[in-house]
Design a protein around this motif. Structure first.
Motif, PDB file in Angstrom:
ATOM      1  N   VAL A  18       0.832  -1.204   0.000  1.00  0.00           N
ATOM      2  CA  VAL A  18       0.000   0.000   0.000  1.00  0.00           C
ATOM      3  C   VAL A  18       0.866   1.253   0.000  1.00  0.00           C
ATOM      4  CG1 VAL A  18      -1.631   1.348   1.378  1.00  0.00           C
ATOM      5  CG2 VAL A  18      -1.993  -1.101   1.068  1.00  0.00           C
ATOM      6  N   ILE A  19       1.866   1.294   0.841  1.00  0.00           N
ATOM      7  CA  ILE A  19       2.738   2.470   0.930  1.00  0.00           C
ATOM      8  C   ILE A  19       3.496   2.688  -0.369  1.00  0.00           C
ATOM      9  CG2 ILE A  19       4.805   3.390   2.063  1.00  0.00           C
ATOM     10  CD1 ILE A  19       3.748   2.102   4.667  1.00  0.00           C
ATOM     11  N   SER A  20       3.984   1.626  -0.974  1.00  0.00           N
ATOM     12  CA  SER A  20       4.764   1.775  -2.200  1.00  0.00           C
ATOM     13  C   SER A  20       3.900   2.178  -3.385  1.00  0.00           C
ATOM     14  CB  SER A  20       5.518   0.487  -2.521  1.00  0.00           C
ATOM     15  OG  SER A  20       4.611  -0.544  -2.834  1.00  0.00           O
ATOM     16  N   SER A  21       2.600   1.891  -3.335  1.00  0.00           N
ATOM     17  CA  SER A  21       1.724   2.254  -4.449  1.00  0.00           C
ATOM     18  C   SER A  21       1.220   3.692  -4.347  1.00  0.00           C
ATOM     19  CB  SER A  21       0.544   1.293  -4.526  1.00  0.00           C
ATOM     20  OG  SER A  21      -0.291   1.454  -3.401  1.00  0.00           O
ATOM     21  N   CYS A  22       1.404   4.322  -3.198  1.00  0.00           N
ATOM     22  CA  CYS A  22       0.977   5.710  -3.016  1.00  0.00           C
ATOM     23  C   CYS A  22       2.061   6.636  -3.550  1.00  0.00           C
ATOM     24  CB  CYS A  22       0.731   6.017  -1.540  1.00  0.00           C
ATOM     25  SG  CYS A  22      -0.606   5.048  -0.837  1.00  0.00           S
ATOM     26  N   SER A  23       1.671   7.443  -4.501  1.00  0.00           N
ATOM     27  CA  SER A  23       2.629   8.376  -5.082  1.00  0.00           C
ATOM     28  C   SER A  23       2.002   9.759  -5.138  1.00  0.00           C
ATOM     29  CB  SER A  23       3.013   7.927  -6.493  1.00  0.00           C
ATOM     30  OG  SER A  23       3.839   8.883  -7.096  1.00  0.00           O
ATOM     31  N   THR A  24       2.711  10.771  -4.686  1.00  0.00           N
ATOM     32  CA  THR A  24       2.183  12.120  -4.706  1.00  0.00           C
ATOM     33  C   THR A  24       2.644  12.901  -5.925  1.00  0.00           C
ATOM     34  OG1 THR A  24       4.031  12.887  -3.362  1.00  0.00           O
ATOM     35  CG2 THR A  24       2.016  12.253  -2.203  1.00  0.00           C
TER      36      THR A  24
END
Length: 79
Positions: A18-24
């Protein structure tokens, strides 16, 4: 005990995914489109069934402190 270790590893793995798929940041060549100006509902088309387009029935959608808010406090019932 083994089940606890396996479960914790699965949870940690899921959190990493989940963290790695979040991109700002937008991908190369992409441009962000700002949908909300933080000031008003201009350029928003509000539509409620049984009401005209643009009729913000019971002041449901509003801007408060720069945020788009949805409130049903002026509604008598939910249909």
């Amino acid at each position: 005990m083994k089940t606890l270790k396996i479960t914790s590893k699965i949870i940690i793995l899921a959190m990493l995914v989940v963290i790695s798929s979040c991109s700002t940041k937008p991908k190369s060549g992409e441009k962000w489109i700002q949908l909300f100006n933080g000031k008003d509902l201009n350029d928003w088309d509000i539509k409620f069934k049984g009401h005209e387009l643009g009729d913000n029935y019971n002041n449901t959608f509003r801007v408060e402190d720069g945020l788009l808010r949805v409130s049903y406090e002026n509604w008598d019932e939910w249909n």
